[in-house]
Motif scaffolding. Structure first.
Motif, PDB file in Angstrom:
ATOM      1  N   VAL A  20       0.834  -1.204   0.000  1.00 41.07           N
ATOM      2  CA  VAL A  20       0.000   0.000   0.000  1.00 41.07           C
ATOM      3  C   VAL A  20       0.872   1.259   0.000  1.00 41.07           C
ATOM      4  O   VAL A  20       0.506   2.268  -0.602  1.00 41.07           O
ATOM      5  CB  VAL A  20      -0.974  -0.029   1.195  1.00 41.07           C
ATOM      6  N   LEU A  26       1.644  -0.777  -5.955  1.00 39.63           N
ATOM      7  CA  LEU A  26       0.237  -0.918  -5.575  1.00 39.63           C
ATOM      8  C   LEU A  26      -0.684  -0.999  -6.795  1.00 39.63           C
ATOM      9  O   LEU A  26      -1.540  -1.889  -6.842  1.00 39.63           O
ATOM     10  CB  LEU A  26      -0.197   0.205  -4.638  1.00 39.63           C
ATOM     11  N   PRO A  27      -0.537  -0.138  -7.798  1.00 33.56           N
ATOM     12  CA  PRO A  27      -1.412  -0.267  -8.971  1.00 33.56           C
ATOM     13  C   PRO A  27      -1.233  -1.597  -9.705  1.00 33.56           C
ATOM     14  O   PRO A  27      -2.190  -2.133 -10.258  1.00 33.56           O
ATOM     15  CB  PRO A  27      -1.008   0.906  -9.868  1.00 33.56           C
ATOM     16  N   MET A  30      -3.175  -4.109  -7.612  1.00 40.96           N
ATOM     17  CA  MET A  30      -4.612  -3.918  -7.791  1.00 40.96           C
ATOM     18  C   MET A  30      -5.066  -4.387  -9.176  1.00 40.96           C
ATOM     19  O   MET A  30      -6.114  -5.023  -9.314  1.00 40.96           O
ATOM     20  CB  MET A  30      -4.984  -2.459  -7.547  1.00 40.96           C
ATOM     21  N   THR A  33      -4.880  -8.336  -9.317  1.00 40.85           N
ATOM     22  CA  THR A  33      -5.833  -9.062  -8.474  1.00 40.85           C
ATOM     23  C   THR A  33      -7.267  -8.589  -8.654  1.00 40.85           C
ATOM     24  O   THR A  33      -8.201  -9.289  -8.245  1.00 40.85           O
ATOM     25  CB  THR A  33      -5.457  -8.919  -6.985  1.00 40.85           C
ATOM     26  N   VAL A  35      -8.584  -6.046  -7.092  1.00 41.21           N
ATOM     27  CA  VAL A  35      -9.105  -5.466  -5.853  1.00 41.21           C
ATOM     28  C   VAL A  35      -9.091  -3.951  -5.921  1.00 41.21           C
ATOM     29  O   VAL A  35      -8.285  -3.348  -6.624  1.00 41.21           O
ATOM     30  CB  VAL A  35      -8.317  -5.926  -4.600  1.00 41.21           C
ATOM     31  N   SER A  36      -9.997  -3.359  -5.182  1.00 38.11           N
ATOM     32  CA  SER A  36     -10.046  -1.903  -5.052  1.00 38.11           C
ATOM     33  C   SER A  36      -9.443  -1.520  -3.706  1.00 38.11           C
ATOM     34  O   SER A  36      -9.185  -2.393  -2.857  1.00 38.11           O
ATOM     35  CB  SER A  36     -11.494  -1.428  -5.118  1.00 38.11           C
ATOM     36  N   LYS A  37      -9.265  -0.244  -3.487  1.00 31.66           N
ATOM     37  CA  LYS A  37      -8.772   0.210  -2.179  1.00 31.66           C
ATOM     38  C   LYS A  37      -9.756  -0.169  -1.076  1.00 31.66           C
ATOM     39  O   LYS A  37      -9.347  -0.538   0.026  1.00 31.66           O
ATOM     40  CB  LYS A  37      -8.508   1.707  -2.188  1.00 31.66           C
ATOM     41  N   ASP A  39     -11.673  -2.823  -1.100  1.00 29.24           N
ATOM     42  CA  ASP A  39     -11.490  -4.262  -0.880  1.00 29.24           C
ATOM     43  C   ASP A  39     -10.291  -4.525   0.029  1.00 29.24           C
ATOM     44  O   ASP A  39     -10.335  -5.390   0.903  1.00 29.24           O
ATOM     45  CB  ASP A  39     -11.264  -5.008  -2.195  1.00 29.24           C
ATOM     46  N   ILE A  40      -9.226  -3.778  -0.201  1.00 26.32           N
ATOM     47  CA  ILE A  40      -8.007  -3.957   0.599  1.00 26.32           C
ATOM     48  C   ILE A  40      -8.310  -3.686   2.072  1.00 26.32           C
ATOM     49  O   ILE A  40      -7.939  -4.471   2.942  1.00 26.32           O
ATOM     50  CB  ILE A  40      -6.867  -3.055   0.079  1.00 26.32           C
TER      51      ILE A  40
END
Length: 94
Positions: A20, A26-27, A30, A33, A35-37, A39-40
């Motif tokens: 993070v 991080l991008p 994301m 996978t 996932v969104s922020k 979701d994290i």
């Protein structure tokens, strides 16, 4: 919960925090996978999600080394932690 799993979840959380804080990686995580922020944040305590975080990290040796160096861990720690989380058992193909 066993001490091994607690240790593994702690390493997974450390890895997630490292990801993070990494603006470049991080991008990629994301995107890979899906996932969104949100979701994290929501799944940060989920052992299955932490397993996927470690799986992502272990895709590149340079990421493993950078994470371990930043957290004062041996380079084998992510692999040992991953083995203690759901789905981490090695498959024997015999």
């Amino acid at each position: 919960m066993t001490n091994k799993q607690e240790f593994a979840e702690t390493v997974g959380l450390q890895c997630l925090a490292w990801l993070v804080s990494n603006e470049d990686l991080l991008p990629v995580f994301m995107g890979a996978t899906g996932v969104s922020k949100a979701d994290i944040k929501e799944r940060a305590q989920d052992p299955d999600f932490l397993a996927s975080v470690l799986d992502f990290l272990m895709m590149d040796d340079a990421w493993v080394v950078a994470f371990c160096d930043a957290n004062g861990l041996s380079n084998e720690t992510p692999m040992r932690a991953r083995a203690a989380l759901p789905g981490g058992m090695q498959v024997e193909w015999t």
